[in-house]
Design a protein around this motif. Structure first.
Motif, mmCIF file in Angstrom:
data_model
loop_
_atom_site.group_PDB
_atom_site.id
_atom_site.type_symbol
_atom_site.label_atom_id
_atom_site.label_comp_id
_atom_site.label_asym_id
_atom_site.label_seq_id
_atom_site.Cartn_x
_atom_site.Cartn_y
_atom_site.Cartn_z
ATOM 1 N N ARG A 43 0.822 -1.207 0.000
ATOM 2 C CA ARG A 43 0.000 0.000 0.000
ATOM 3 C C ARG A 43 0.861 1.265 0.000
ATOM 4 O O ARG A 43 0.569 2.239 -0.698
ATOM 5 N N LEU A 44 1.957 1.260 0.770
ATOM 6 C CA LEU A 44 2.772 2.469 0.937
ATOM 7 C C LEU A 44 3.907 2.594 -0.077
ATOM 8 O O LEU A 44 4.372 3.694 -0.369
ATOM 9 N N LYS A 45 4.354 1.474 -0.616
ATOM 10 C CA LYS A 45 5.525 1.456 -1.512
ATOM 11 C C LYS A 45 5.453 2.451 -2.678
ATOM 12 O O LYS A 45 6.444 3.127 -2.975
ATOM 13 N N PRO A 46 4.318 2.610 -3.353
ATOM 14 C CA PRO A 46 4.284 3.520 -4.504
ATOM 15 C C PRO A 46 4.544 4.997 -4.163
ATOM 16 O O PRO A 46 4.851 5.786 -5.056
ATOM 17 N N TYR A 47 4.456 5.357 -2.897
ATOM 18 C CA TYR A 47 4.539 6.765 -2.514
ATOM 19 C C TYR A 47 5.914 7.199 -2.002
ATOM 20 O O TYR A 47 6.185 8.391 -1.903
ATOM 21 N N PHE A 48 6.754 6.236 -1.628
ATOM 22 C CA PHE A 48 8.026 6.565 -0.981
ATOM 23 C C PHE A 48 9.213 6.203 -1.869
ATOM 24 O O PHE A 48 9.147 5.246 -2.635
ATOM 25 N N LYS A 49 10.319 6.946 -1.689
ATOM 26 C CA LYS A 49 11.520 6.658 -2.493
ATOM 27 C C LYS A 49 12.080 5.285 -2.147
ATOM 28 O O LYS A 49 12.621 4.606 -3.005
ATOM 29 N N ASP A 50 11.951 4.862 -0.896
ATOM 30 C CA ASP A 50 12.346 3.527 -0.438
ATOM 31 C C ASP A 50 11.403 3.111 0.680
ATOM 32 O O ASP A 50 10.855 3.959 1.378
ATOM 33 N N ILE A 51 11.264 1.814 0.868
ATOM 34 C CA ILE A 51 10.426 1.312 1.964
ATOM 35 C C ILE A 51 11.102 0.097 2.586
ATOM 36 O O ILE A 51 11.715 -0.718 1.879
ATOM 37 N N TYR A 52 11.019 0.021 3.908
ATOM 38 C CA TYR A 52 11.688 -1.039 4.674
ATOM 39 C C TYR A 52 10.757 -1.581 5.746
ATOM 40 O O TYR A 52 9.805 -0.926 6.146
ATOM 41 N N ILE A 53 11.109 -2.767 6.224
ATOM 42 C CA ILE A 53 10.432 -3.391 7.355
ATOM 43 C C ILE A 53 11.451 -3.501 8.484
ATOM 44 O O ILE A 53 12.563 -3.983 8.270
ATOM 45 N N SER A 54 11.067 -3.071 9.684
ATOM 46 C CA SER A 54 11.907 -3.246 10.872
ATOM 47 C C SER A 54 11.308 -4.379 11.705
ATOM 48 O O SER A 54 10.123 -4.357 12.034
ATOM 49 N N SER A 55 12.153 -5.373 12.015
ATOM 50 C CA SER A 55 11.667 -6.545 12.744
ATOM 51 C C SER A 55 12.812 -7.167 13.539
ATOM 52 O O SER A 55 13.981 -6.939 13.245
ATOM 53 N N LYS A 56 12.445 -7.951 14.537
ATOM 54 C CA LYS A 56 13.449 -8.684 15.324
ATOM 55 C C LYS A 56 14.011 -9.874 14.551
ATOM 56 O O LYS A 56 15.150 -10.267 14.753
ATOM 57 N N ILE A 57 13.158 -10.478 13.710
ATOM 58 C CA ILE A 57 13.565 -11.662 12.941
ATOM 59 C C ILE A 57 13.069 -11.553 11.499
ATOM 60 O O ILE A 57 12.143 -10.793 11.208
ATOM 61 N N ASP A 58 13.644 -12.339 10.616
ATOM 62 C CA ASP A 58 13.201 -12.411 9.229
ATOM 63 C C ASP A 58 12.065 -13.426 9.157
ATOM 64 O O ASP A 58 12.282 -14.633 9.243
ATOM 65 N N LYS A 59 10.845 -12.908 9.016
ATOM 66 C CA LYS A 59 9.664 -13.785 9.009
ATOM 67 C C LYS A 59 8.751 -13.512 7.811
ATOM 68 O O LYS A 59 7.606 -13.928 7.794
ATOM 69 N N PHE A 60 9.277 -12.802 6.798
ATOM 70 C CA PHE A 60 8.446 -12.336 5.698
ATOM 71 C C PHE A 60 8.887 -12.963 4.383
ATOM 72 O O PHE A 60 9.954 -12.640 3.865
#
Length: 192
Positions: A43-60
């Motif tokens: 949903r947010l990716k088209p609007y920002f120059k970059d997008i990231y996920i902050s998480s404790k573990i890689d679960k995606f």
């Protein structure tokens, strides 16, 4: 209205324990996506120059690994996550939003970003202040480091001890926070 294009990155916070939900809310299905995280990301990716996920573990499983910012701190704390994000991204300003606020409008995000120029932090307020929906500047790094050294994790303290702009927004429903099953079900109803 022309689609906004934000010249700052967006980070979606997904490192909480989800203890009130009883299961990892970042992995709950949402709308037509397999997870709430993927919904927010797409949903947010088209609007920002970059997008990231902050998480404790890689679960995606949908996520390109260079879009994942692992928070290696031992504590579950938004202050630790913000500090980690500021360390990993060499950016003056970053838009931060939690995974569990999927209804925040692009218009509201635009108002927050366009009001952030002369501030360290700019966050949203409806009935209450939404401490983790807004623009955070690299200038707060000394405060986050000191807070972590002092083992103090109140986001309100971070806002009070930096030049903070709190933007009043009219629609409280768009800031529904999915902490409990009933919040999750209400948000699914609102989006349909």
């Amino acid at each position: 209205m022309q689609k906004p294009s934000f010249e700052i990155p967006c980070v979606i916070l997904c490192g909480g324990k989800s203890s009130r939900m009883g299961e990892d809310k970042s992995l709950l299905p949402f709308d037509d996506k397999s997870t709430l995280t993927q919904y927010q990301f797409d949903r947010l990716k088209p609007y920002f120059k970059d997008i990231y996920i902050s998480s404790k573990i890689d679960k995606f499983d949908f996520l390109d690994k260079n879009r994942l910012l692992l928070d290696e701190s031992e504590v579950y704390s938004p202050i630790a996550a913000i500090d980690s994000i500021l360390n990993k991204l060499n950016e003056e300003k970053i838009f931060i939003i939690t995974v569990d606020t999927p209804l925040v409008s692009i218009d509201s995000i635009n108002k927050l970003i366009s009001s952030s120029d002369d501030y360290d932090i700019t966050v949203a307020k409806t009935i209450r202040t939404h401490n983790l929906c807004g623009v955070f500047s690299k200038s707060i790094k000394n405060t986050t480091e000191k807070m972590l050294n002092d083992d103090f994790h109140k986001v309100g303290f971070l806002l009070q001890n930096n030049k903070t702009n709190i933007i009043q927004l009219p629609n409280d429903d768009e800031f529904i926070n999915l902490n409990h099953k009933e919040d999750y079900l209400k948000s699914l109803n609102l989006i349909s």
